[in-house]
Structures are given as structure tokens and as C-alpha cells.
Design an enzyme around this catalytic site. Structure first.
Site, PDB file in Angstrom:
ATOM      1  N   ASN A   1       0.854  -1.190   0.000  1.00 50.06           N
ATOM      2  CA  ASN A   1       0.000   0.000   0.000  1.00 50.06           C
ATOM      3  C   ASN A   1       0.896   1.249   0.000  1.00 50.06           C
ATOM      4  O   ASN A   1       1.724   1.416   0.905  1.00 50.06           O
ATOM      5  CB  ASN A   1      -0.884  -0.055   1.261  1.00 50.06           C
ATOM      6  CG  ASN A   1      -1.831   1.118   1.353  1.00 50.06           C
ATOM      7  OD1 ASN A   1      -1.436   2.250   1.132  1.00 50.06           O
ATOM      8  ND2 ASN A   1      -3.065   0.846   1.699  1.00 50.06           N
TER       9      ASN A   1
ATOM     10  N   HIS B   1       0.876   6.082   2.010  1.00 48.93           N
ATOM     11  CA  HIS B   1       1.647   6.969   2.880  1.00 48.93           C
ATOM     12  C   HIS B   1       2.707   7.772   2.128  1.00 48.93           C
ATOM     13  O   HIS B   1       3.161   8.808   2.612  1.00 48.93           O
ATOM     14  CB  HIS B   1       2.286   6.181   4.024  1.00 48.93           C
ATOM     15  CG  HIS B   1       1.241   5.671   4.966  1.00 48.93           C
ATOM     16  ND1 HIS B   1       0.460   6.500   5.716  1.00 48.93           N
ATOM     17  CD2 HIS B   1       0.810   4.420   5.227  1.00 48.93           C
ATOM     18  CE1 HIS B   1      -0.393   5.784   6.415  1.00 48.93           C
ATOM     19  NE2 HIS B   1      -0.198   4.521   6.135  1.00 48.93           N
TER      20      HIS B   1
ATOM     21  N   HIS C   1      -5.737   3.608  -1.695  1.00 51.05           N
ATOM     22  CA  HIS C   1      -7.072   3.923  -1.192  1.00 51.05           C
ATOM     23  C   HIS C   1      -7.443   5.306  -1.704  1.00 51.05           C
ATOM     24  O   HIS C   1      -6.875   6.307  -1.263  1.00 51.05           O
ATOM     25  CB  HIS C   1      -7.037   3.884   0.344  1.00 51.05           C
ATOM     26  CG  HIS C   1      -8.371   4.123   0.982  1.00 51.05           C
ATOM     27  ND1 HIS C   1      -8.544   4.061   2.336  1.00 51.05           N
ATOM     28  CD2 HIS C   1      -9.585   4.418   0.472  1.00 51.05           C
ATOM     29  CE1 HIS C   1      -9.818   4.298   2.625  1.00 51.05           C
ATOM     30  NE2 HIS C   1     -10.461   4.533   1.507  1.00 51.05           N
TER      31      HIS C   1
ATOM     32  N   ARG D   1      -9.587   7.955  -1.262  1.00 52.34           N
ATOM     33  CA  ARG D   1     -10.577   8.377  -0.268  1.00 52.34           C
ATOM     34  C   ARG D   1     -11.476   9.469  -0.829  1.00 52.34           C
ATOM     35  O   ARG D   1     -11.074  10.235  -1.702  1.00 52.34           O
ATOM     36  CB  ARG D   1      -9.870   8.906   0.990  1.00 52.34           C
ATOM     37  CG  ARG D   1      -9.098   7.846   1.742  1.00 52.34           C
ATOM     38  CD  ARG D   1      -8.531   8.414   3.022  1.00 52.34           C
ATOM     39  NE  ARG D   1      -9.586   8.658   3.989  1.00 52.34           N
ATOM     40  CZ  ARG D   1      -9.817   7.892   5.061  1.00 52.34           C
ATOM     41  NH1 ARG D   1      -9.046   6.863   5.315  1.00 52.34           N
ATOM     42  NH2 ARG D   1     -10.797   8.182   5.877  1.00 52.34           N
TER      43      ARG D   1
ATOM     44  N   ARG E   1      -7.409  12.739   0.642  1.00 52.05           N
ATOM     45  CA  ARG E   1      -6.360  13.271   1.533  1.00 52.05           C
ATOM     46  C   ARG E   1      -4.968  12.776   1.155  1.00 52.05           C
ATOM     47  O   ARG E   1      -3.989  13.403   1.486  1.00 52.05           O
ATOM     48  CB  ARG E   1      -6.668  12.938   2.988  1.00 52.05           C
ATOM     49  CG  ARG E   1      -6.453  11.508   3.378  1.00 52.05           C
ATOM     50  CD  ARG E   1      -6.540  11.317   4.868  1.00 52.05           C
ATOM     51  NE  ARG E   1      -7.864  11.575   5.383  1.00 52.05           N
ATOM     52  CZ  ARG E   1      -8.330  11.004   6.496  1.00 52.05           C
ATOM     53  NH1 ARG E   1      -7.569  10.186   7.196  1.00 52.05           N
ATOM     54  NH2 ARG E   1      -9.543  11.242   6.906  1.00 52.05           N
TER      55      ARG E   1
ATOM     56  N   GLU F   1      -8.669   0.400  -2.974  1.00 48.62           N
ATOM     57  CA  GLU F   1      -9.518   0.436  -1.776  1.00 48.62           C
ATOM     58  C   GLU F   1     -10.472   1.600  -1.926  1.00 48.62           C
ATOM     59  O   GLU F   1     -10.071   2.684  -2.357  1.00 48.62           O
ATOM     60  CB  GLU F   1      -8.665   0.660  -0.531  1.00 48.62           C
ATOM     61  CG  GLU F   1      -7.905  -0.544  -0.088  1.00 48.62           C
ATOM     62  CD  GLU F   1      -7.115  -0.236   1.183  1.00 48.62           C
ATOM     63  OE1 GLU F   1      -7.422   0.740   1.872  1.00 48.62           O
ATOM     64  OE2 GLU F   1      -6.169  -0.980   1.452  1.00 48.62           O
TER      65      GLU F   1
ATOM     66  N   THR G   1      -7.975   3.663   8.305  1.00 46.78           N
ATOM     67  CA  THR G   1      -9.202   2.879   8.350  1.00 46.78           C
ATOM     68  C   THR G   1      -9.268   2.175   9.702  1.00 46.78           C
ATOM     69  O   THR G   1      -8.454   1.308   9.992  1.00 46.78           O
ATOM     70  CB  THR G   1      -9.207   1.845   7.205  1.00 46.78           C
ATOM     71  OG1 THR G   1      -8.779   2.495   6.019  1.00 46.78           O
ATOM     72  CG2 THR G   1     -10.578   1.254   7.010  1.00 46.78           C
TER      73      THR G   1
ATOM     74  N   GLU H   1     -10.682  -9.453   3.329  1.00 46.12           N
ATOM     75  CA  GLU H   1      -9.410  -9.055   3.935  1.00 46.12           C
ATOM     76  C   GLU H   1      -9.671  -8.910   5.428  1.00 46.12           C
ATOM     77  O   GLU H   1     -10.475  -8.067   5.844  1.00 46.12           O
ATOM     78  CB  GLU H   1      -8.903  -7.731   3.356  1.00 46.12           C
ATOM     79  CG  GLU H   1      -7.552  -7.358   3.979  1.00 46.12           C
ATOM     80  CD  GLU H   1      -6.990  -6.044   3.460  1.00 46.12           C
ATOM     81  OE1 GLU H   1      -7.267  -5.649   2.320  1.00 46.12           O
ATOM     82  OE2 GLU H   1      -6.259  -5.403   4.246  1.00 46.12           O
TER      83      GLU H   1
ATOM     84  N   HIS I   1      -3.389  -4.521   7.965  1.00 49.56           N
ATOM     85  CA  HIS I   1      -3.496  -3.375   8.869  1.00 49.56           C
ATOM     86  C   HIS I   1      -2.585  -3.556  10.072  1.00 49.56           C
ATOM     87  O   HIS I   1      -2.727  -4.501  10.835  1.00 49.56           O
ATOM     88  CB  HIS I   1      -4.925  -3.100   9.352  1.00 49.56           C
ATOM     89  CG  HIS I   1      -5.130  -1.628   9.586  1.00 49.56           C
ATOM     90  ND1 HIS I   1      -4.648  -0.989  10.690  1.00 49.56           N
ATOM     91  CD2 HIS I   1      -5.708  -0.678   8.806  1.00 49.56           C
ATOM     92  CE1 HIS I   1      -4.947   0.298  10.587  1.00 49.56           C
ATOM     93  NE2 HIS I   1      -5.579   0.521   9.462  1.00 49.56           N
TER      94      HIS I   1
HETATM   95  N1  PXP Z   1      -5.724  -2.949   4.361  1.00 51.05           N
HETATM   96  C1  PXP Z   1      -6.636  -1.955   4.385  1.00 51.05           C
HETATM   97  C2  PXP Z   1      -8.036  -2.270   3.959  1.00 51.05           C
HETATM   98  C3  PXP Z   1      -6.282  -0.648   4.783  1.00 51.05           C
HETATM   99  O1  PXP Z   1      -7.210   0.331   4.791  1.00 51.05           O
HETATM  100  C4  PXP Z   1      -4.945  -0.396   5.146  1.00 51.05           C
HETATM  101  C5  PXP Z   1      -4.541   0.973   5.569  1.00 51.05           C
HETATM  102  O2  PXP Z   1      -4.585   1.861   4.539  1.00 51.05           O
HETATM  103  C6  PXP Z   1      -4.029  -1.462   5.077  1.00 51.05           C
HETATM  104  C7  PXP Z   1      -4.446  -2.727   4.709  1.00 51.05           C
HETATM  105  C8  PXP Z   1      -2.584  -1.276   5.374  1.00 51.05           C
HETATM  106  O3  PXP Z   1      -2.410  -0.980   6.703  1.00 51.05           O
HETATM  107  P1  PXP Z   1      -0.982  -0.459   7.208  1.00 51.05           P
HETATM  108  O4  PXP Z   1      -0.734   0.826   6.513  1.00 51.05           O
HETATM  109  O5  PXP Z   1      -1.180  -0.326   8.671  1.00 51.05           O
HETATM  110  O6  PXP Z   1       0.000  -1.523   6.826  1.00 51.05           O
END
Ligand code: PXP
Length: 252
Positions: free
Chosen positions: A7, A10, A43, A45, A49, A70, A101, A151, A191
Site C-alpha cells: 500500500n 503513505h 485507497h 478516499r 487526503r 480500496e 481505516t 481481507e 493493517h
Molecule cells: N488494508 C486496508 C483495507 C487498509 O485500509 C490499510 C490501511 O490503509 C491497510 C491494509 C494497510 O495498513 P498499514 O498501513 O497499517 O500496513
């Protein structure tokens, strides 16, 4: 062997903090693929953001592996997904004030609405994953909604403060993963996962894919993006082989 999807939200968060064009999440995605990642997740959003519409479109053109979008279950997002054509969409809950999330999607309470979104995305040839808390009721609801994948939200496990809490959350993930597999739903997890807390999950062969963002981006600041992805990939690839089939029940 489990897969790793990275992902890159960030990276976009950092870019948006300055309001300029770097660092580019597309660049991060290319490096992640170069390091062997199986997929890229963003994601989009409602409040934009971090990830922007442009990021999604460019990623669709640039990356070679699986693109997972996402999104909240809204008409706007269904329209964008249908136009861009990600390889899979993950439906997540969205509240504007949250930092990330925070909880899983309540599929049980919103079954008809989610079922309708799954059908619309499937109609556009996009398989759907539902991001849910590891609870039997939610897995069953995901099955009823017609989801192809669940998931499992690993946030509570990642944030567990005691050994007992950790064990309870691990058991919940394992039970939910086994139930989903029994219902022929594929299983992913994500997550709050990092190099320290992912190993116990690797004993669950039902988990086919890990969705990891923050810890990889955080580590990349010190060791570089490719190395951070490679380290996590190396770990994820050590997942357990499939469970042997249960022996047939003997008649007395
Ligand atoms: N899965 C989903 C559905 C998420 O919303 C996120 C966070 O954006 C993640 C996985 C990844 O989480 P993390 O950034 O804590 O690894």
C-alpha cells in the site's frame, strides 16, 4: 506461498503535506514491483487526503502486477473503479475524522447495500474484497454479499497490549480465515502488520495475501523502498503450505 501487496498511500500522504509533486506514489509502486511485490494497493478516499485520481489512473497504466483499489461503497467510487478497471476493489468503511481505516466494514448491518455494490463491480468485471473484522458473523455476511475475497482486519491483533489479548486476536483471525476458506472465499489480511508481528500469521495457510503499507514506508525512510519491500516479501514468502485435506469420516 503468500503474496505481498504494498500500500503506497503513505507516500502520497508525504507528498500532500507539501502540496507539491514529490514523493510520487507511482515511483514507489514501481520500486515495490522491482523488489518483487505481487501487487500495489491505493485507497482513493472521498476527501482525497492522500491518493489522487491521477495516481490511480497512472498506476493502472504503469504497474504490471495486481492493482487493488480500496474504496468506500459509494456511487462515485463505483463509477471511478468501473472507468479505471483495477484488478480488484476492496470495500472499506470511511469516516472523515479517522487517521486511518479504523474498523472493518459492517457487512452484516449493511448487507443489501454492500451486496449491491459487489454486484455492480462484478458486473464491471472487477472482483471484490471486503475488509472485515475477524468475526464469524461478518465472514458469513461477506459470503451472502457475494464477495470473492475477505481481507481480515489485523489492527486489533497488531495493537494487542497483553499476551492474552494477542492470543485471543490471533485465534479470531485463524477462525475467521478457516471459515472463509470453508465458504470458498479467498483470504487476505492487513493493517498494522510489520516485520515483528507478521510471523505468527504465516502459520495460517488460508491467508493468501498480505496488504502492508505503513511499516514498509516507515522502514523505507531508513533503508530505501526496494529493501524495505524485499525484507517484508522475504518474510511473507515463508508462509505455511496448505493444510492437508481432512481425512474422510469413517462410518461405524
Ligand atoms: N488494508 C486496508 C483495507 C487498509 O485500509 C490499510 C490501511 O490503509 C491497510 C491494509 C494497510 O495498513 P498499514 O498501513 O497499517 O500496513
Amino acid at each position: 506461498m503468500a503474496r505481498l501487496s504494498v500500500n503506497v498511500d503513505h507516500v502520497a500522504t508525504l507528498r500532500q503535506a507539501r502540496g507539491i509533486d514529490e514523493p510520487d506514489p507511482v515511483w514507489a509502486a514501481v520500486l515495490a514491483e522491482k523488489a518483487g511485490a505481487d501487487g500495489i494497493i491505493v485507497h482513493l478516499r472521498e476527501d482525497r487526503r492522500h491518493i489522487q485520481d491521477r495516481d490511480l489512473k497512472v498506476l493502472r497504466q504503469v504497474i504490471k502486477g495486481r492493482l487493488n483499489m480500496e474504496m468506500a461503497s459509494t456511487e462515485e467510487m463505483i463509477g471511478i473503479a468501473s472507468m479505471v478497471g483495477p484488478d480488484i476493489c476492496t470495500l472499506v468503511p470511511e469516516r472523515r475524522q479517522e487517521l486511518t481505516t479504523e474498523g472493518g466494514l459492517d457487512v452484516k448491518t449493511n448487507l443489501e447495500h454492500i451486496k449491491d455494490t459487489v454486484a455492480q463491480l462484478n458486473e464491471a468485471n472487477i472482483p471484490v474484497s471486503l475488509f472485515i473484522d475477524p468475526e464469524a458473523e461478518q465472514v458469513k455476511a461477506a459470503h451472502m454479499a457475494g464477495a470473492q475475497v475477505v481481507e481480515l482486519h489485523t489492527g486489533a491483533y497488531a495493537n494487542a497490549k497483553s499476551e492474552k489479548d494477542l492470543r485471543r486476536n490471533l485465534d479470531a483471525i485463524e477462525d475467521a480465515a478457516r471459515l472463509a476458506a470453508k465458504l470458498k472465499i479467498r483470504v487476505a489480511a492487513g493493517h498494522g502488520l510489520n516485520l515483528r508481528n507478521t510471523p505468527p500469521l504465516l502459520n495460517m495457510p488460508e491467508i493468501e495475501e498480505y496488504s502492508i503499507g505503513h511499516s514498509i514506508v516507515a522502514r523505507a525512510v531508513f533503508v530505501g523502498f526496494e529493501q524495505a519491500v524485499a525484507e517484508m516479501l522475504n518474510l511473507v514468502r515463508q508462509s505455511a503450505p496448505p493444510r492437508p485435506p481432512e481425512p474422510p469420516k469413517r462410518r461405524l
